[in-house]
Structure formats: C-alpha cells, structure tokens
Design a protein around this motif. Structure first.
Motif, PDB file in Angstrom:
ATOM      1  N   SER A  74       0.823  -1.198   0.000  1.00  0.00           N
ATOM      2  CA  SER A  74       0.000   0.000   0.000  1.00  0.00           C
ATOM      3  C   SER A  74       0.857   1.248   0.000  1.00  0.00           C
ATOM      4  N   GLY A  75       0.378   2.285  -0.699  1.00  0.00           N
ATOM      5  CA  GLY A  75       1.110   3.550  -0.748  1.00  0.00           C
ATOM      6  C   GLY A  75       1.125   4.280   0.565  1.00  0.00           C
ATOM      7  N   SER A  76       0.275   3.876   1.535  1.00  0.00           N
ATOM      8  CA  SER A  76       0.230   4.559   2.824  1.00  0.00           C
ATOM      9  C   SER A  76       1.271   4.016   3.804  1.00  0.00           C
ATOM     10  N   LYS A  77       1.897   2.860   3.501  1.00  0.00           N
ATOM     11  CA  LYS A  77       2.859   2.259   4.408  1.00  0.00           C
ATOM     12  C   LYS A  77       4.188   2.994   4.349  1.00  0.00           C
ATOM     13  N   LYS A  78       4.832   3.099   5.522  1.00  0.00           N
ATOM     14  CA  LYS A  78       6.089   3.834   5.592  1.00  0.00           C
ATOM     15  C   LYS A  78       7.307   2.954   5.360  1.00  0.00           C
ATOM     16  N   GLN A  79       7.167   1.642   5.552  1.00  0.00           N
ATOM     17  CA  GLN A  79       8.299   0.745   5.346  1.00  0.00           C
ATOM     18  C   GLN A  79       8.359   0.311   3.887  1.00  0.00           C
ATOM     19  N   ARG A  80       9.402   0.718   3.203  1.00  0.00           N
ATOM     20  CA  ARG A  80       9.554   0.391   1.788  1.00  0.00           C
ATOM     21  C   ARG A  80      10.927  -0.243   1.558  1.00  0.00           C
ATOM     22  N   PRO A  81      11.093  -1.540   1.816  1.00  0.00           N
ATOM     23  CA  PRO A  81      12.419  -2.158   1.648  1.00  0.00           C
ATOM     24  C   PRO A  81      12.963  -2.073   0.229  1.00  0.00           C
ATOM     25  N   GLU A  82      12.083  -2.207  -0.775  1.00  0.00           N
ATOM     26  CA  GLU A  82      12.560  -2.148  -2.158  1.00  0.00           C
ATOM     27  C   GLU A  82      13.014  -0.738  -2.531  1.00  0.00           C
ATOM     28  N   LEU A  83      12.324   0.266  -1.996  1.00  0.00           N
ATOM     29  CA  LEU A  83      12.750   1.646  -2.245  1.00  0.00           C
ATOM     30  C   LEU A  83      14.117   1.895  -1.617  1.00  0.00           C
ATOM     31  N   GLU A  84      14.316   1.372  -0.399  1.00  0.00           N
ATOM     32  CA  GLU A  84      15.613   1.533   0.253  1.00  0.00           C
ATOM     33  C   GLU A  84      16.708   0.836  -0.553  1.00  0.00           C
ATOM     34  N   SER A  85      16.384  -0.334  -1.099  1.00  0.00           N
ATOM     35  CA  SER A  85      17.363  -1.057  -1.924  1.00  0.00           C
ATOM     36  C   SER A  85      17.682  -0.276  -3.192  1.00  0.00           C
ATOM     37  N   ALA A  86      16.649   0.331  -3.791  1.00  0.00           N
ATOM     38  CA  ALA A  86      16.858   1.119  -5.011  1.00  0.00           C
ATOM     39  C   ALA A  86      17.740   2.330  -4.726  1.00  0.00           C
ATOM     40  N   LEU A  87      17.505   2.987  -3.596  1.00  0.00           N
ATOM     41  CA  LEU A  87      18.313   4.156  -3.232  1.00  0.00           C
ATOM     42  C   LEU A  87      19.764   3.743  -2.968  1.00  0.00           C
ATOM     43  N   ALA A  88      19.938   2.597  -2.290  1.00  0.00           N
ATOM     44  CA  ALA A  88      21.301   2.112  -2.026  1.00  0.00           C
ATOM     45  C   ALA A  88      22.024   1.804  -3.334  1.00  0.00           C
ATOM     46  N   GLU A  89      21.295   1.222  -4.291  1.00  0.00           N
ATOM     47  CA  GLU A  89      21.879   0.921  -5.604  1.00  0.00           C
ATOM     48  C   GLU A  89      22.295   2.206  -6.321  1.00  0.00           C
ATOM     49  N   CYS A  90      21.464   3.219  -6.216  1.00  0.00           N
ATOM     50  CA  CYS A  90      21.791   4.513  -6.835  1.00  0.00           C
ATOM     51  C   CYS A  90      23.062   5.099  -6.237  1.00  0.00           C
ATOM     52  N   ARG A  91      23.183   5.005  -4.907  1.00  0.00           N
ATOM     53  CA  ARG A  91      24.373   5.555  -4.260  1.00  0.00           C
ATOM     54  C   ARG A  91      25.628   4.788  -4.668  1.00  0.00           C
ATOM     55  N   ARG A  92      25.517   3.461  -4.734  1.00  0.00           N
ATOM     56  CA  ARG A  92      26.689   2.650  -5.105  1.00  0.00           C
ATOM     57  C   ARG A  92      27.166   2.942  -6.522  1.00  0.00           C
ATOM     58  N   LYS A  93      26.198   3.114  -7.429  1.00  0.00           N
ATOM     59  CA  LYS A  93      26.555   3.251  -8.842  1.00  0.00           C
ATOM     60  C   LYS A  93      26.447   4.683  -9.363  1.00  0.00           C
ATOM     61  N   LYS A  94      26.191   5.620  -8.412  1.00  0.00           N
ATOM     62  CA  LYS A  94      26.066   7.035  -8.781  1.00  0.00           C
ATOM     63  C   LYS A  94      25.029   7.212  -9.900  1.00  0.00           C
ATOM     64  N   ALA A  95      23.907   6.534  -9.723  1.00  0.00           N
ATOM     65  CA  ALA A  95      22.834   6.575 -10.716  1.00  0.00           C
ATOM     66  C   ALA A  95      21.676   7.435 -10.238  1.00  0.00           C
ATOM     67  N   THR A  96      20.781   7.735 -11.145  1.00  0.00           N
ATOM     68  CA  THR A  96      19.582   8.512 -10.841  1.00  0.00           C
ATOM     69  C   THR A  96      18.398   7.571 -10.638  1.00  0.00           C
ATOM     70  N   LEU A  97      17.634   7.801  -9.579  1.00  0.00           N
ATOM     71  CA  LEU A  97      16.416   7.014  -9.350  1.00  0.00           C
ATOM     72  C   LEU A  97      15.330   7.533 -10.285  1.00  0.00           C
ATOM     73  N   ILE A  98      14.689   6.640 -11.027  1.00  0.00           N
ATOM     74  CA  ILE A  98      13.615   7.056 -11.915  1.00  0.00           C
ATOM     75  C   ILE A  98      12.330   6.338 -11.531  1.00  0.00           C
ATOM     76  N   ILE A  99      11.247   7.092 -11.454  1.00  0.00           N
ATOM     77  CA  ILE A  99       9.919   6.549 -11.184  1.00  0.00           C
ATOM     78  C   ILE A  99       9.002   6.960 -12.325  1.00  0.00           C
ATOM     79  N   ALA A 100       7.943   6.184 -12.545  1.00  0.00           N
ATOM     80  CA  ALA A 100       7.040   6.489 -13.653  1.00  0.00           C
ATOM     81  C   ALA A 100       6.208   7.730 -13.359  1.00  0.00           C
ATOM     82  N   LYS A 101       5.707   7.821 -12.130  1.00  0.00           N
ATOM     83  CA  LYS A 101       4.858   8.940 -11.748  1.00  0.00           C
ATOM     84  C   LYS A 101       5.187   9.356 -10.321  1.00  0.00           C
TER      85      LYS A 101
END
Length: 222
Positions: free
Chosen positions: A52-79
C-alpha cells in the motif's frame, strides 16, 4: 564526449494481485522506457514494491536508493504518485541525496514535489477526519455504533454515504479528465494514495458501489 546517464527504476503496485498480474506495472515500465529512450539513458537495475502507498516501510525503495548511491545513478519513477505523495517519503528521498526524476514530470523541482506531497497528505487526513466526524454524528443521533442487525446496517449505510460525498469532487475531477471505466478509476484512486472506506486499496467493485451512491454513470467493469 558526454558520459551516458545511468538510472535505477523503482516501481510500486498496491496489491499482491497487481504484482502477480502485472496490472499497472506494465504502464509504469512503458513510461520509464519512453523517458530513457528520449534522453538516451541506461537502465542499470529495477526494483518492484508490492504494498500500500500509505505504508512507511519500503524495503525495495531503500534497496533502489542504495543501488543509486553505489553506482552514482539517478532514481527514476514512472509517476510522482508512485512515491505515494507522502511528505515523510519525499523528505527521506531528499535527505538521501540521491538524484531522482519522474518520467511523467521530469522538470518538477524540489519545491513542487514537496507541495504535491503536502497537498496529497492533507487530502488523506481530511477524509479520515470527516469519516470520524460522520461516525460521531451518527452516534449523537442515537445510532448504536458497533450494534448488530438493523442498527449496524443503518450505521454502515450512513457512513458510506458520507464517505462517498467527501470523495465526490475527486471522482468528478477524474471522470472529467477522461476516466472511462471502474478499473481505471480504482487505479487512479490508489495512485493518489486515497484509502477506501476500510483504509485499503480500491478495486473495480468498490468503485462501482461508490459511483452508484453518487449516481455517477460511465464506462463499466473491465
């Protein structure tokens, strides 16, 4: 020669059923792919959150952010809605210092993103407060909250009617914007982070009942 820009995609679907069927996910991927094709970007990895979009725990989002930091990449979302337009999440994203872009609004600056988050969170809070007020008003009129049988049915009907009226402006705006089916309307409500009467996700059947209460007629079930 300019270095190719790299991206990590974050996708979110609201229910397990959407995650298994790909409902909503395919449209997100297409939006991201169009953006990357236009800018010549390279997609390094992608992460899918099913909750649900109302939940505050987002493990996949945290993983995506960690990946961005490791590879100096930009996080992209559709909307922008994919981050639930939640002030808590937007603030956390800003503090992560990870560059991000929304394919549907690539020119949105930080102030605009904060404003969108604040407005959406305010809308959810107002709906919740009005629902509680409707319950209190029903109790004051003598409706036995929590009773069984006819009293419970009368209570549920009254609260449902009140909730429907609170959502009327949102529904009318979405319909006037081109929504043509209950399925599309349920997706739009979920993307806005607006909870259903039971604080869950919207589905075509629940939207159908809502539209019947509001006497809004259009489209149909897909």
């Amino acid at each position: 020669m300019e270095q190719e820009k790299t991206f990590v995609a974050y996708y979110r679907v609201s229910t397990d059923r959407q995650g298994r069927s790909g409902l909503g996910l395919e449209a997100q991927r297409e939006s991201v792919e169009r953006y990357l094709s236009a800018c010549g970007g390279d997609l390094l990895n992608s992460f899918i959150e099913v909750e649900s979009g109302s939940k505050k725990q987002r493990p996949e989002l945290e993983s995506a952010l960690a990946e961005c930091r490791r590879k100096k990449a930009t996080l992209i979302i559709a909307k922008l809605d994919r981050l639930a337009r939640n002030v808590h999440f937007i603030s956390g994203l800003m503090e992560s210092r990870v560059e991000f872009v929304a394919a549907d609004n690539p020119h949105a600056n930080r102030l605009m993103v904060h404003m969108l988050a604040a407005f959406a969170e305010h809308e959810r809070e107002m709906i919740s407060q009005r629902t509680k007020a409707a319950l209190a008003a029903a109790k004051a009129r003598g409706v036995q909250l929590g009773a069984t049988g006819k009293d419970r049915a009368r209570e549920n009907k009254e609260v449902a009617k009140q909730q429907a009226e609170e959502l009327r402006p949102v529904i009318e705006e979405l319909v006037s914007g081109g929504i043509v089916s209950f399925s599309a309307l349920s997706r739009a409500l979920n993307e806005k982070g607006i909870p259903s009467s039971k604080n869950g996700s919207w589905h075509p059947k629940t939207v159908s009942r809502l539209c019947n209460r509001l006497q809004v007629q259009f489209g149909g079930l897909e």
